[in-house]
Design a protein around this motif. Structure first.
Motif, mmCIF file in Angstrom:
data_model
loop_
_atom_site.group_PDB
_atom_site.id
_atom_site.type_symbol
_atom_site.label_atom_id
_atom_site.label_comp_id
_atom_site.label_asym_id
_atom_site.label_seq_id
_atom_site.Cartn_x
_atom_site.Cartn_y
_atom_site.Cartn_z
ATOM 1 N N ALA A 196 -7.057 0.809 -0.885
ATOM 2 C CA ALA A 196 -7.035 2.253 -0.681
ATOM 3 C C ALA A 196 -5.874 2.853 -1.467
ATOM 4 C CB ALA A 196 -6.863 2.551 0.806
ATOM 5 N N PRO A 197 -6.009 4.107 -1.946
ATOM 6 C CA PRO A 197 -4.882 4.748 -2.623
ATOM 7 C C PRO A 197 -3.657 4.736 -1.708
ATOM 8 C CG PRO A 197 -6.850 6.092 -2.784
ATOM 9 C CD PRO A 197 -7.159 4.976 -1.837
ATOM 10 N N GLY A 198 -2.496 4.518 -2.295
ATOM 11 C CA GLY A 198 -1.270 4.386 -1.505
ATOM 12 C C GLY A 198 -0.649 5.713 -1.135
ATOM 13 N N LEU A 199 0.562 5.631 -0.586
ATOM 14 C CA LEU A 199 1.312 6.830 -0.202
ATOM 15 C C LEU A 199 2.228 7.300 -1.317
ATOM 16 C CD1 LEU A 199 2.344 6.013 3.484
ATOM 17 C CD2 LEU A 199 0.509 7.506 2.680
ATOM 18 N N TRP A 257 0.841 -1.212 0.000
ATOM 19 C CA TRP A 257 0.000 0.000 0.000
ATOM 20 C C TRP A 257 0.870 1.253 0.000
ATOM 21 C CZ3 TRP A 257 -0.076 3.335 4.312
ATOM 22 C CH2 TRP A 257 -0.973 4.413 4.196
ATOM 23 N N ALA A 258 1.893 1.298 0.869
ATOM 24 C CA ALA A 258 2.733 2.494 0.983
ATOM 25 C C ALA A 258 3.492 2.784 -0.311
ATOM 26 C CB ALA A 258 3.713 2.332 2.144
ATOM 27 N N LEU A 259 3.831 1.727 -1.053
ATOM 28 C CA LEU A 259 4.580 1.881 -2.295
ATOM 29 C C LEU A 259 3.672 2.069 -3.515
ATOM 30 C CD1 LEU A 259 7.247 -0.867 -1.586
ATOM 31 C CD2 LEU A 259 7.627 1.622 -1.547
ATOM 32 N N HIS A 317 -5.764 1.391 -13.748
ATOM 33 C CA HIS A 317 -5.032 0.266 -13.179
ATOM 34 C C HIS A 317 -5.293 0.096 -11.687
ATOM 35 C CE1 HIS A 317 -2.980 0.098 -16.979
ATOM 36 N NE2 HIS A 317 -2.636 1.370 -16.852
ATOM 37 N N ALA A 318 -6.120 0.927 -11.112
ATOM 38 C CA ALA A 318 -6.347 0.886 -9.666
ATOM 39 C C ALA A 318 -7.162 -0.340 -9.269
ATOM 40 C CB ALA A 318 -7.065 2.155 -9.217
ATOM 41 N N ASP A 319 -6.778 -0.925 -8.137
ATOM 42 C CA ASP A 319 -7.521 -2.036 -7.546
ATOM 43 C C ASP A 319 -8.637 -1.414 -6.714
ATOM 44 O OD1 ASP A 319 -8.526 -4.099 -5.990
ATOM 45 O OD2 ASP A 319 -6.565 -4.886 -5.436
ATOM 46 N N PRO A 320 -9.906 -1.669 -7.043
ATOM 47 C CA PRO A 320 -11.001 -1.031 -6.313
ATOM 48 C C PRO A 320 -11.076 -1.444 -4.846
ATOM 49 C CG PRO A 320 -11.840 -2.695 -7.826
ATOM 50 C CD PRO A 320 -10.372 -2.563 -8.100
ATOM 51 N N GLN A 366 -7.859 -0.563 6.185
ATOM 52 C CA GLN A 366 -8.737 0.615 6.307
ATOM 53 C C GLN A 366 -7.845 1.792 6.667
ATOM 54 O OE1 GLN A 366 -11.187 1.047 10.000
ATOM 55 N NE2 GLN A 366 -12.838 0.688 8.548
ATOM 56 N N THR A 367 -7.767 2.772 5.785
ATOM 57 C CA THR A 367 -6.897 3.907 6.044
ATOM 58 C C THR A 367 -7.674 5.061 6.646
ATOM 59 O OG1 THR A 367 -7.180 4.725 3.782
ATOM 60 C CG2 THR A 367 -5.283 3.311 4.226
#
Length: 193
Positions: free
Chosen positions: A125-128, A106-108, A119-122, A192-193
């Motif tokens: 959560a969006p990463g850092l 996630w962070a990467l 290309h996003a995985d639904p 869960q972010t």
């Protein structure tokens, strides 16, 4: 993914569970500040929430059993210091390997941008948007090294006599994972972010 497991931000309601984990897992002493009471546990949880940190409780059936996350996040250099620990009730089941891999991936991962990403995985959560995660583990803690390798980290070197615990000095294995490194094939835990 198991519905019993969740990575989520720490809350002050987790303080009693944190205190129980600290008291029942003696080797957490060198890794955490003195958490001798609920006030100290709440202070540590407050630290997890400060800007520059992204630290998550690993919960099982709603109760915290471990922690994984990043501190010292540097957006300019796209780096962060990665760390984790597991209380006694969660050990020996591979959960921290999965949790560490989930949070590192996630962070990467790219940050959310304007509009939908093709290309996003639904489910993620969006990463850092970081490029490099760093960690170090004492040479006398091979379990931590196994977690790091399972989460995709690669050894980069040895820092001699880096840490002191009690009257003993310990070498530390320096490891890192880059955004360009292969992702581990472990089953992720819901984040869960």
């Amino acid at each position: 993914m198991s519905d019993d497991l969740l990575l989520r931000p720490w809350t002050h309601a987790d303080a009693p569970a944190l205190l129980r984990l600290y008291r029942s897992t003696p080797d957490l002493g060198p890794q955490l500040p003195d958490l001798s009471d609920l006030a100290a546990a709440r202070d540590w949880i407050s630290w997890t929430q400060v800007p520059g940190n992204a630290i998550f409780a690993l919960t099982e059936r709603g109760v915290a059993i471990g922690s994984v996350g990043l501190s010292a996040i540097d957006q300019h250099h796209s780096t962060g210091w990665f760390h984790y620990w597991m209380g006694q009730p969660g050990r020996g089941r591979g959960l921290m390997c999965r949790a560490a891999a989930t949070v590192a991936t996630w962070a990467l991962s790219p940050m959310a941008g304007p509009g939908p990403s093709p290309h996003a995985d639904p489910d993620q959560a969006p990463g850092l948007g970081l490029h490099r995660l760093e960690l170090g583990h004492r040479v006398n803690n091979p379990a931590s090294g196994r977690v790091a390798r399972a989460a995709g980290f690669v050894q980069e070197g040895l820092q001699r006599d880096k840490l002191t615990h009690g009257d003993q000095r310990f070498d530390v294995v320096a490891m890192a994972r880059l955004a360009t490194d292969p992702q581990p094939s472990l089953t992720p835990i819901r984040l869960q972010t």
